[in-house]
Write an enzyme that holds these catalytic residues in place. Structure first.
Site, mmCIF file in Angstrom:
data_model
loop_
_atom_site.group_PDB
_atom_site.id
_atom_site.type_symbol
_atom_site.label_atom_id
_atom_site.label_comp_id
_atom_site.label_asym_id
_atom_site.label_seq_id
_atom_site.Cartn_x
_atom_site.Cartn_y
_atom_site.Cartn_z
ATOM 1 N N THR A 108 -1.411 7.555 -1.008
ATOM 2 C CA THR A 108 -2.604 7.453 -1.853
ATOM 3 C C THR A 108 -3.558 6.371 -1.362
ATOM 4 O OG1 THR A 108 -1.612 5.803 -3.291
ATOM 5 C CG2 THR A 108 -1.261 8.100 -3.889
ATOM 6 N N ASP A 136 4.579 -11.004 13.462
ATOM 7 C CA ASP A 136 5.738 -10.902 14.362
ATOM 8 C C ASP A 136 5.757 -12.053 15.359
ATOM 9 O OD1 ASP A 136 6.756 -8.673 13.174
ATOM 10 O OD2 ASP A 136 6.040 -7.256 14.691
ATOM 11 N N ARG A 177 0.821 -1.210 0.000
ATOM 12 C CA ARG A 177 0.000 0.000 0.000
ATOM 13 C C ARG A 177 0.842 1.242 0.000
ATOM 14 N NH1 ARG A 177 -5.436 1.103 1.760
ATOM 15 N NH2 ARG A 177 -6.505 -0.520 0.654
ATOM 16 N N ASP A 206 0.669 -8.398 16.940
ATOM 17 C CA ASP A 206 1.022 -8.567 15.530
ATOM 18 C C ASP A 206 1.241 -10.051 15.235
ATOM 19 O OD1 ASP A 206 2.685 -8.840 13.118
ATOM 20 O OD2 ASP A 206 2.657 -6.661 13.135
HETATM 21 N N1 URA Z 1 -2.526 -7.293 12.033
HETATM 22 C C1 URA Z 1 -2.088 -7.949 13.143
HETATM 23 O O1 URA Z 1 -1.207 -8.793 13.064
HETATM 24 N N2 URA Z 1 -2.669 -7.645 14.321
HETATM 25 C C2 URA Z 1 -3.643 -6.739 14.455
HETATM 26 O O2 URA Z 1 -4.139 -6.536 15.560
HETATM 27 C C3 URA Z 1 -4.083 -6.076 13.283
HETATM 28 C C4 URA Z 1 -3.498 -6.353 12.091
#
Ligand code: URA
Length: 213
Positions: free
Chosen positions: A112, A207, A108, A204
């Site tokens: 924009t 991660d 992304r 995340d």
């Molecule tokens: N992506 C993720 O890994 N966690 C979130 O809370 C939102 C998007």
């Protein structure tokens, strides 16, 4: 918060999914355990999402006689939304080793908000295939929606999104922009925070799964 029309969203009800989801949510869960439960919950979501896939009968020769068997009528295609969607591929390859795995790389432009396609490797004609689009966290729905647009441009008509956790905002967006797409998830959470993280969520996913904290 209202997630919008409920018909296209299935929140799976399974004790093992609830068990795994709580472990995924726990901030203290180490990577190896996170990966195991990610694989477990992905398998449960995929099993539910593929419950009604069309099958064709054929005759199987057993050691004793013949029996009627069933095989999938049309090959399945799985498309992970990069990067975290890759975490869900192991489960589908374990359950259906012949599954075609396609990749769509979208980035992304922050100014924009338009998605730029930097990688594309999926079957040219998806019209005859059930397609599973894999993204463990359906947050704003932006990446999922862009991926769905590309999948539809390749002719896909039977599309299911597999998400471990979904936010109402993301569900609404997919329902608005791709009303024919079914969503299977283990939980619809409360909302997004100011950084577009799902609350309560699990942080995340990429991660935590890939151990890149
Ligand atoms: N992506 C993720 O890994 N966690 C979130 O809370 C939102 C998007």
């Amino acid at each position: 918060m209202n997630a919008g029309p409920a018909a296209k969203v299935t929140v799976i009800k399974h004790a093992l999914a609830s068990h795994s989801l709580a472990i995924l949510r726990n901030v203290d869960t180490p990577t190896g355990i996170f990966r195991w439960h990610s694989d477990q919950i992905a398998g449960l979501l995929i099993a539910e999402a593929t419950r009604e896939l069309a099958t064709r009968e054929y005759e199987v020769t057993t050691p004793l006689t013949t029996a009627r068997g069933e095989r999938l009528a049309r090959p399945l295609v799985a498309i992970p939304v990069l990067r975290s969607g890759i975490a869900l591929i192991g489960a589908i390859q374990r359950m259906l080793p012949d599954t075609v795995v396609g990749f769509i790389g979208l980035e992304r432009d922050e100014e924009t908000a338009k998605a730029h396609l930097y990688y594309h490797k999926i079957p040219a004609d998806l019209s005859g295939h059930p397609v599973l689009v894999l993204d463990p966290m359906l947050a704003t729905g932006g990446s999922m929606s862009d991926t769905l647009s590309h999948v539809r441009a390749q002719g896909a008509k039977d599309i299911t999104a597999i998400c471990v956790v979904a936010a109402p905002e993301g569900i609404r967006r997919i329902n608005d922009e791709h009303p024919d797409v079914r969503i299977f998830t283990a939980a619809v959470d409360s909302h997004l925070d100011d950084n577009w993280y799902i609350v309560p969520g699990l942080g995340d996913y990429g991660d935590r799964y890939f151990n890149t904290l």
